[in-house]
Design a protein around this motif. Structure first.
Motif, PDB file in Angstrom:
ATOM      1  N   THR A  66       0.958  -1.158   0.282  1.00  0.00           N
ATOM      2  CA  THR A  66      -0.120   0.001   0.325  1.00  0.00           C
ATOM      3  C   THR A  66       0.887   1.360  -0.237  1.00  0.00           C
ATOM      4  O   THR A  66       0.749   2.327  -0.526  1.00  0.00           O
ATOM      5  CB  THR A  66      -0.765  -0.215   1.522  1.00  0.00           C
TER       6      THR A  66
ATOM      7  N   ARG B   3       1.717   4.096  -3.403  1.00  0.00           N
ATOM      8  CA  ARG B   3       1.944   5.473  -3.645  1.00  0.00           C
ATOM      9  C   ARG B   3       2.640   6.337  -4.613  1.00  0.00           C
ATOM     10  O   ARG B   3       2.067   7.650  -4.412  1.00  0.00           O
ATOM     11  CB  ARG B   3       1.224   6.289  -1.378  1.00  0.00           C
TER      12      ARG B   3
ATOM     13  N   ASN C  74      -4.474   4.363  -4.023  1.00  0.00           N
ATOM     14  CA  ASN C  74      -3.740   5.333  -3.596  1.00  0.00           C
ATOM     15  C   ASN C  74      -4.753   6.105  -3.135  1.00  0.00           C
ATOM     16  O   ASN C  74      -5.736   7.178  -4.010  1.00  0.00           O
ATOM     17  CB  ASN C  74      -3.085   5.692  -4.631  1.00  0.00           C
ATOM     18  N   GLU C  75      -5.434   6.028  -1.861  1.00  0.00           N
ATOM     19  CA  GLU C  75      -6.492   7.317  -1.866  1.00  0.00           C
ATOM     20  C   GLU C  75      -6.790   8.462  -1.819  1.00  0.00           C
ATOM     21  O   GLU C  75      -7.225   8.659  -1.481  1.00  0.00           O
ATOM     22  CB  GLU C  75      -7.070   6.090  -0.191  1.00  0.00           C
ATOM     23  N   ALA C  76      -5.235   8.248  -0.892  1.00  0.00           N
ATOM     24  CA  ALA C  76      -4.742  10.138  -1.325  1.00  0.00           C
ATOM     25  C   ALA C  76      -4.884  10.754  -2.736  1.00  0.00           C
ATOM     26  O   ALA C  76      -5.345  11.805  -2.292  1.00  0.00           O
ATOM     27  CB  ALA C  76      -3.209  10.093  -1.058  1.00  0.00           C
ATOM     28  N   MET C  77      -4.726  10.154  -3.673  1.00  0.00           N
ATOM     29  CA  MET C  77      -5.181  10.945  -5.074  1.00  0.00           C
ATOM     30  C   MET C  77      -6.244  10.150  -5.632  1.00  0.00           C
ATOM     31  O   MET C  77      -6.483  11.249  -5.979  1.00  0.00           O
ATOM     32  CB  MET C  77      -4.258  10.219  -5.998  1.00  0.00           C
TER      33      MET C  77
ATOM     34  N   GLU D  94      -8.573  10.941  -3.301  1.00  0.00           N
ATOM     35  CA  GLU D  94      -9.583  12.220  -2.201  1.00  0.00           C
ATOM     36  C   GLU D  94      -8.677  13.303  -2.721  1.00  0.00           C
ATOM     37  O   GLU D  94      -9.785  14.390  -3.364  1.00  0.00           O
ATOM     38  CB  GLU D  94      -8.649  12.454  -1.100  1.00  0.00           C
ATOM     39  N   GLN D  95      -8.404  13.742  -4.074  1.00  0.00           N
ATOM     40  CA  GLN D  95      -7.559  15.176  -4.378  1.00  0.00           C
ATOM     41  C   GLN D  95      -8.259  14.882  -5.755  1.00  0.00           C
ATOM     42  O   GLN D  95      -8.716  16.669  -5.965  1.00  0.00           O
ATOM     43  CB  GLN D  95      -6.103  15.043  -4.794  1.00  0.00           C
TER      44      GLN D  95
ATOM     45  N   LYS E  92     -15.056   7.550   0.243  1.00  0.00           N
ATOM     46  CA  LYS E  92     -14.043   7.069  -0.172  1.00  0.00           C
ATOM     47  C   LYS E  92     -14.218   4.996   0.050  1.00  0.00           C
ATOM     48  O   LYS E  92     -13.424   4.738   0.220  1.00  0.00           O
ATOM     49  CB  LYS E  92     -13.360   6.367   1.416  1.00  0.00           C
TER      50      LYS E  92
END
Length: 272
Positions: free
Chosen positions: A152, A156, A188-191, A193-194, A252
């Motif tokens: 994981t 990222r 890639n959760e951060a991506m 969310e962005q 999410k």
């Protein structure tokens, strides 16, 4: 001249003639298998899929298949360790129908993802990768949590360079680096969310095959139809197909669009 399974079988026999390999044709399943004589490890090819690509692209499609199979067979015959190669461990997305164990009976390490997809874990070997099985973990004393955490983290770090296309006021972003992990970027959760924060409408995602991911900023009802058509086209062309369904990303969570489409109101419609 129409290409049949028997004709394709002969073509594949010629390409995979090797003293260390043996090949078999399963008429009932319409498949062709190449495996190592000593270990029995190998790859099974679904002939209708190969024939469809051959009719579209000719010998180039078989060249690509041959490269893929030869490299995969080579990897199968090697022993690899995880320790010291932490940066080479990545998650890979596969269809929910993908086997959970190898033909030799080794149980693959995986995580459930959606009703359509499953997450497996792979050791990157440059030109190819090897799916990680439970035996590899036990041998080196790795836990499942460790492999999941490392993979994981690594996903990222993968580059995110997308091409944009706008159709009927809907924005589509395509990512296809051909590194084997394009579809994995959905993890890639951060991506995500962005992207969700930048969307004017709804964020929809499609992972039709291993080497492409499509993000869509859907701003009207036509957007869903366009994305569905794109996903189906890529799904049919992919070497490693995953799913022709697309997903809506909200809170999410990923949900198949065909479920939500019936509930989703038409924002452009005026009430009577």
């Amino acid at each position: 001249m129409k290409m049949t399974s028997l004709k394709m079988k002969k073509k594949l026999e010629e390409r995979f003639a090797h003293e260390d390999w043996t090949s078999t044709f399963n008429r009932d399943k319409d498949s062709f298998r190449i495996e190592w004589r000593d270990s029995g490890n190998g790859i099974t090819i679904t002939l209708p899929n190969v024939i469809a690509k051959y009719q579209t692209r000719g010998e180039a499609a078989l060249d690509e298949l041959e490269d893929h199979v030869v490299e995969a067979l080579r990897v199968m015959n090697e022993t690899h360790e995880l320790t010291g190669k932490e940066k080479q461990i990545f998650p890979v997305i596969r269809a929910a129908s993908f086997p959970t164990e190898t033909n030799s009976g080794k149980k693959l390490v995986y995580t459930e993802h959606t009703a359509e997809t499953r997450i497996y874990y792979a050791l990157d070997l440059g030109k190819s990768f090897q799916l990680i099985d439970e035996q590899m973990l036990e041998k080196e004393g790795w836990t499942f949590d460790r492999i999941q955490e490392v993979a994981t983290f690594n996903v990222r770090s993968l580059p995110v360079e997308m091409k944009k296309d706008t159709v009927y006021d809907n924005d589509f972003y395509f990512l296809s680096t051909q590194d084997g992990y394009d579809a994995s970027r959905i993890l890639n959760e951060a991506m995500l969310e962005q992207l969700k924060g930048e969307c004017k409408g709804e964020l929809a995602i499609s992972i039709p095959h291993q080497d492409v991911i499509i993000f869509a900023d859907v701003q009207n009802s036509e957007g869903y139809d366009i994305l569905a058509q794109m996903a189906m086209k890529f799904f049919a062309e992919g070497t490693v197909p995953i799913t022709s369904l697309s997903f809506l990303y909200e809170d999410k969570e990923l949900e198949p669009i065909f479920i939500l489409a019936q509930k989703k109101p038409n924002k452009n419609r005026k009430d009577d």
